[in-house]
Design a protein around this motif. Structure first.
Motif, PDB file in Angstrom:
ATOM      1  N   GLN A 167       0.830  -1.206   0.000  1.00  0.00           N
ATOM      2  CA  GLN A 167       0.000   0.000   0.000  1.00  0.00           C
ATOM      3  C   GLN A 167       0.862   1.253   0.000  1.00  0.00           C
ATOM      4  N   LEU A 168       1.826   1.261   0.905  1.00  0.00           N
ATOM      5  CA  LEU A 168       2.687   2.437   1.029  1.00  0.00           C
ATOM      6  C   LEU A 168       3.505   2.655  -0.235  1.00  0.00           C
ATOM      7  N   MET A 169       4.035   1.577  -0.802  1.00  0.00           N
ATOM      8  CA  MET A 169       4.822   1.710  -2.038  1.00  0.00           C
ATOM      9  C   MET A 169       3.956   2.205  -3.196  1.00  0.00           C
ATOM     10  N   SER A 170       2.711   1.734  -3.248  1.00  0.00           N
ATOM     11  CA  SER A 170       1.832   2.154  -4.348  1.00  0.00           C
ATOM     12  C   SER A 170       1.505   3.643  -4.273  1.00  0.00           C
ATOM     13  N   SER A 171       1.513   4.192  -3.051  1.00  0.00           N
ATOM     14  CA  SER A 171       1.200   5.619  -2.901  1.00  0.00           C
ATOM     15  C   SER A 171       2.243   6.500  -3.579  1.00  0.00           C
ATOM     16  N   ASN A 172       3.429   5.951  -3.788  1.00  0.00           N
ATOM     17  CA  ASN A 172       4.473   6.705  -4.484  1.00  0.00           C
ATOM     18  C   ASN A 172       4.130   6.916  -5.954  1.00  0.00           C
ATOM     19  N   ASN A 173       3.236   6.071  -6.490  1.00  0.00           N
ATOM     20  CA  ASN A 173       2.868   6.141  -7.905  1.00  0.00           C
ATOM     21  C   ASN A 173       1.650   7.033  -8.158  1.00  0.00           C
ATOM     22  N   VAL A 174       1.044   7.541  -7.104  1.00  0.00           N
ATOM     23  CA  VAL A 174      -0.130   8.392  -7.244  1.00  0.00           C
ATOM     24  C   VAL A 174       0.255   9.699  -7.924  1.00  0.00           C
ATOM     25  N   THR A 175      -0.613  10.185  -8.804  1.00  0.00           N
ATOM     26  CA  THR A 175      -0.339  11.440  -9.500  1.00  0.00           C
ATOM     27  C   THR A 175      -1.570  12.348  -9.439  1.00  0.00           C
ATOM     28  N   GLU A 176      -1.394  13.577  -9.861  1.00  0.00           N
ATOM     29  CA  GLU A 176      -2.503  14.518  -9.931  1.00  0.00           C
ATOM     30  C   GLU A 176      -3.573  13.964 -10.873  1.00  0.00           C
ATOM     31  N   GLY A 177      -4.815  14.057 -10.460  1.00  0.00           N
ATOM     32  CA  GLY A 177      -5.907  13.476 -11.249  1.00  0.00           C
ATOM     33  C   GLY A 177      -6.358  12.139 -10.721  1.00  0.00           C
TER      34      GLY A 177
END
Length: 279
Positions: A167-177
């Motif tokens: 979960q924490l690692m995936s949050s690094n891939n979050v982008t605007e939008g």
């Protein structure tokens, strides 16, 4: 939203000054509706500034806004259908009645704590999102998975993991939008809070599903959807809060379907036909 219900939800976490204001309001609802802010301050031994802060803690712009909502209140007594203490002598009948009544009461309170605009805004952001990231651990992880399953059925690109590190690692891939949804009854689950912090840093729209009141999670979110503060016993665990969270998930899901009902019904029919081969 019921301001008396909101007040009861946060009462135990209030400061001593705020509790004096709360006690006076609860004992004198009709009179408070007719008072000025200075009048209430004089009667409860506070200051006008403390009254305004108190109102803002409950989500109101000020005392006038609070009075308007208070005037709409009917007598909002706590339901008698709370959990009875369950021990080795409890009958099956008492367990059935206690759990079912408590769950129904919690759903009612949770719906009362939310306003339609926040729910609509959450639905609109999810509808427009490029990707939806959902974070939750423990019992909240079950809610995360349920929401993911529903969103996938209507072709929303949705990501969640049962493993907290993932979960924490995936949050690094979050982008605007993108939209990040944090699900935590306490609002203090470290894994969820840290994932939401990173998502917010990456300019995602952040939505929280948590118990009513101030928390680390609610402070991070653009929109908060609340469940009633119900977990008073270790024996009760996350029973009613999970049911309330699942109810909010169902409301979001059906509202999303309704936004484009013809297209979404076609998607639902297609996924239903696909899983038939497994039966």
């Amino acid at each position: 939203m019921s301001c008396i219900l909101k007040l009861n939800q946060v009462y135990k976490n209030l400061t001593e000054v705020d509790k004096k204001i709360a006690d006076y309001v609860l004992d004198n609802k009709e009179e408070v509706c007719k008072m000025t802010v200075s009048g209430l301050a004089n009667n409860c031994g506070g200051s006008t500034a403390s009254i305004v802060r108190f109102c803002r803690k409950l989500g109101y712009d000020g005392f006038s806004d609070f009075k308007i909502e208070l005037a709409k209140e009917k007598d909002n007594n706590e339901s008698k259908s709370e959990y009875a203490y369950i021990d080795e002598k409890s009958s099956l009948d008492s367990i059935i009645e206690s759990i079912s009544n408590k769950n129904a009461n919690t759903i009612y309170k949770s719906v009362s704590l939310n306003n339609n605009k926040d729910i609509k805004d959450a639905v609109d952001y999810i509808q427009k999102a490029k990707k939806v990231y959902i974070y939750g651990i423990g019992g909240s992880s079950l809610v995360s998975q349920d929401l993911q399953m529903k969103l996938v059925r209507i072709n929303k690109n949705t990501i969640t993991f049962t493993d907290s590190h993932m979960q924490l690692m995936s949050s690094n891939n979050v982008t605007e939008g993108d939209v990040a949804i944090g699900i935590s009854y306490s609002g203090e689950s470290k894994e969820v809070v840290e994932s939401m912090k990173k998502s917010k840093c990456n300019k995602a729209t952040c939505i929280g599903i948590t118990k009513f009141g101030e928390s680390s999670l609610s402070s991070l979110c653009d929109i908060n959807l609340y469940v009633s503060n119900v977990e008073n016993s270790l024996r009760e665990g996350a029973i009613s809060s999970r049911i309330a969270m699942l109810t909010l998930v169902d409301i979001i899901y059906i509202a999303l379907i309704q936004n484009d009902i013809k297209e979404n019904e076609a998607k639902l029919m297609a996924t239903r036909e696909l899983v038939k081969v497994l039966k």
